[in-house]
Enzyme design. Sequence first.
Site, mmCIF file in Angstrom:
data_model
loop_
_atom_site.group_PDB
_atom_site.id
_atom_site.type_symbol
_atom_site.label_atom_id
_atom_site.label_comp_id
_atom_site.label_asym_id
_atom_site.label_seq_id
_atom_site.Cartn_x
_atom_site.Cartn_y
_atom_site.Cartn_z
ATOM 1 N N LYS A 1 -5.768 6.195 -12.978
ATOM 2 C CA LYS A 1 -5.935 7.318 -11.595
ATOM 3 C C LYS A 1 -5.174 8.528 -12.109
ATOM 4 C CE LYS A 1 -3.726 7.510 -7.034
ATOM 5 N NZ LYS A 1 -3.068 6.741 -5.810
ATOM 6 N N SER B 1 -4.959 6.020 -1.393
ATOM 7 C CA SER B 1 -5.410 7.037 -2.367
ATOM 8 C C SER B 1 -6.143 6.865 -3.627
ATOM 9 C CB SER B 1 -4.090 7.953 -2.464
ATOM 10 O OG SER B 1 -3.289 7.172 -3.136
ATOM 11 N N SER C 1 -1.961 2.602 -1.080
ATOM 12 C CA SER C 1 -2.727 3.240 -2.095
ATOM 13 C C SER C 1 -3.654 2.150 -2.981
ATOM 14 C CB SER C 1 -2.308 4.443 -2.433
ATOM 15 O OG SER C 1 -2.080 5.334 -1.898
#
Lengths: 472, 624
Positions: free
Chosen positions: A67, A142, A166
């Site tokens: 990420k 997210s 997330s």
Amino acid sequence: MATINELKERIHAGSSEEIVAEYLERIGSSKLNAFITVAKENALVRAKEIDSEGFEGSLAGIPVAIKDNISTKGILTTCASKILTGYVPPYDAHVIERLKEAGAVIIGKTNMDEFAMGTSTETSFYGPTRNPWDTDRVPGGSSGGSAAAVAGGEVPIALGSDTGGSVRCPASFCGVVGLKPTYGVISRYGLISYANSLEQIGPFATTVRDVAALFDVIAGYDPRDSTSVDKEVNYSSALKNDVSGLKIGVPEEYFGEGTDENVEKAVWNAIHTLEDLGATRIKVKMPHTKYALSAYYIIAMSEASSNLARFDGMRYGLRTEDSDWHTTFSQVRAAGFGDEVKRRILLGTYALSAGYHDKYYLKALKVRTLIKQDFELAFKDADVLIAPTMPYPAFKLGEKIDDPLSLYLADVDTVPINLAGVPSISVPCGFSHGLPIGMQVIGKHFDETTILRTAYTFEENTDFHTREPEGL
Amino acid sequence: MYENPDGVMIGLEVHVQLNKLKTKVFCGCTTDYHNDPPNSHVCPVCLGLPGALPVINKRAVEAAIKVGLALNCKVEEHTQFYRKNYYYPDLPKGFQITQYDFPISSGGYITIEGEDGEHRVGITRAHMEEDPGRLVHEGTIDKSKYTLIDYNRSGMALLEVVSDPDMRSPKEARRYLDKLRNILEYLDVFDGNLEGALRVDANISIMGGQRAEIKNISSHKGAERALLYEIVRQKNVLRRGGVVVLETRHFDEAREITMSMRSKEEAHDYRYFPEPDLVPLKISGWAPAIKATLPDLPDAWRLLFVEQYGITDEQAKALTSDIRLAKFYQMVVQNRDIKFAQLAADWMSNVLKGELNYRSQTFKVFSEQEAPKCWACGEKMVPSDRYLFDWNGILINDLDTFKKLKEYLMNNYGAFWVNNAPIEKDDAGRTIKISVENYSISLILDDTKNKVIVKFYKGGTYSLSLKKVNDRLNICEDIFYCNNCGASRDKNTTFIIKVEKPSVPEAEISLIDMLKALDFFENNKISEDDVLKIMRTILQKQIPKEFDVEKVDKIVKEEGLKKVEGNIVEAAALEAINENPQAVADYKAGKEKALNSLVGAVMKKTKGGADARTAREVLLGKLG
Ligand SMILES: [Zn+2]
Ligand SMILES: [Zn+2]
């Protein structure tokens, strides 16, 4: 989709370089926009090295996606924000050091909601990521890029971060496995903070076994993170196909109003499956759940308003035309942050300001204590709790983005877990009109082994994880 | 009882850099950056890079507890860090990690010499925080086209010591600062000579009115000046029928005035909240152990000097006002006997200190972390060592080795008595003892630590380093060495004199210099005036490249210093009286000053070899 063990066999027979090249090609022809940066050169060079060195690490030669809010030395790290344009960190996050030691090949940095603020990966400066099961839908957020990349076969394993859901939300929407560990199990050193007291880095994979394998590599004590805990556990060895005697708590507050019928049905079916395998079920009450969402957003935004103060264009990232520092600082932030980030900074600043601090921030901390108590009480009787990860399957791109409040409401089942700091794993447990449904198995503090075992047993006795999106 | 006619109330907030720590407060970067280029000692943590996390330096907490205990504070059960949110370019994270609720210590006091004798100033709290970076403006702050930022300082451990408003005059404020600095230096947590080590904000009100906060004070003298100005300003406001308003004022050090800051700067809401990246620290268990090892503070040293060395309280106070002077004095006495203690106190508490003050000079002591800049070329010196002798040479009675050892003891510690003293060894060959009558020095081998301890009969203890080379046991002295030009400095017994004025070069005075000068005087070889002359010469002399054992001997020789025998002064006095009838007549007519010209004449005749006081006494005797 290939698992770590399958890939390892291929690497032994062939080469890591070959496999990395295959994945790079898939990423290159993808429509998902799962990656912000593809570290093509780095990945191929590293794969070659591993091939020639005969590297023995547990992830030797396996591609992994990261990420884009995790610091990677020499690789652009943007948090999907314009304000970090051109920022190449001079250091590796703790988890990156561990992955490198284990021989993993970092293949790229994945898309996300800007600074991890969102539930749909639509607030990214680099455009939204699409759900592999239906490219008109969001992958969740997210960490949507990481989940979509794994679900779309663009990478076998990936890292996300989970501040209020997330990791679990996109795992649920994309039909993969995602783990949010106990607060303190994985060092946050190098994770670019959104809300420090809530977030943890977490692994994604298509199976519980691979999640455990990745978790084994990245978990463990790090003196550079004061909240990191000194516990060495081998998680992979805890994976047994056995839930006999396991006491499952079902919190009724996580079902009912606002929850999609099919989701509810799928989760109940899953609970019954586990019961059939020897687990028992009890009802638990978590009366403060209804306050979790507001407490979560106040704490997260308050911390964010302070964490994001450092992005001023003075030392790295976006720089507008030079003026006096008041002006430059304002211009950089005006141009660099997206709407959702600005909204949260403003709300957080407000919640901490004199006159409101006690009314909002302190009160939220009190609620947090009550939520923790809810979990402590529930775990007196139950070994694990099972609930829907998300109240509904993936929604359409653009459906909620202009209505922040309804988007915040989507996090209703995930945020209490972060407030309490307990671990939770989301596993696929059904489908609704072709879209995956996830259930979360929530555990006691530091009891990842039990939730991994529960999820593993469920997976071994069902086939939801074997289904793959079509038409990619 | 001090009346405090203007109702002055002063409270001080002092930011102290804990600059004796090896590393910064939340990262592993060194605190030894003062001689290095900007931004050369930084890391992701002190640069506040995205994702970096702070980790508390336990040594910094210990130092803070140490200070708390020394200031008679209560050390809290647990302590917590907070974020103070504000934006300034020197603050890389956009917030400062500091303390708010649960500071490390609170509720103590410092005793100072007040307007009316001993006076207690309450300490509200002492809390830890991190230092921001340093802004460097090209030219002046208003005219500068750009600002440079040096983050070497960023993340240095600061202690903010907040006093109660208990000081009643600027003089008391200055004494408070002197005492605070003195205590901190005795605790060995702080070196006040380093740039930016101590910064002061002052709160002052008069006649029960509102207080003004004065910022940007960087020296003790500055604090006194700022407060004096502020009292006059507030009195003028009241005299004109105005009201003193609550405000922050900026001290302009150059113009010695305070100026109101724009109200915009004041409207801060720091939005304090607990730093999530640092867990609360339970420190209740730490204090007892730290208390047990707390070093003696200035007041304890003062008592010790009075009791052990029989010097006056006044002298002891002067000597302990600076830990370096106190240590220097102790070193001098420990190498001689008690009789010498009085003589050394006379010279060091009064003359040496006075000469230093007159020149705005202060002591600087060498230490590991403060490797000095080279005097010869300006490069940074490094800790090193210099070979002295082979321990085994002593054991086999090698005469050359005996000579080397004795030379070292004489040249560095002034222990001239060793010259003819016998050298004894214990059976194990681990202790060497040199003694004669009441004097003795022992050298003890400690090979676990690779050290040799040098113990003086008076209690002075120094250490030498031990290096094993084949079957030799090489004994070396610790020095600082310049790799660039080869200059070197003795580490144990040399005191560098730092000068506040950059135009004046630094000087140095060593133990041997002091001992030699006082020995010459005590043995009647030179006069009091000559001792003064030697001291002045030393303080004005640029530091030589090599450590000069013969410095004092050379000054005596070059200046032709020689104590003049009594009868020669007598003869010169008689001649002066005969040759200056007018002066004699004037003196007899009651003009006391006329005596000065006669004294001058005697000094001229003896080429300065006579002591002015002796000359005066002899003249008075002859004039009746
Ligand atoms: Zn640092
Ligand atoms: Zn040099």
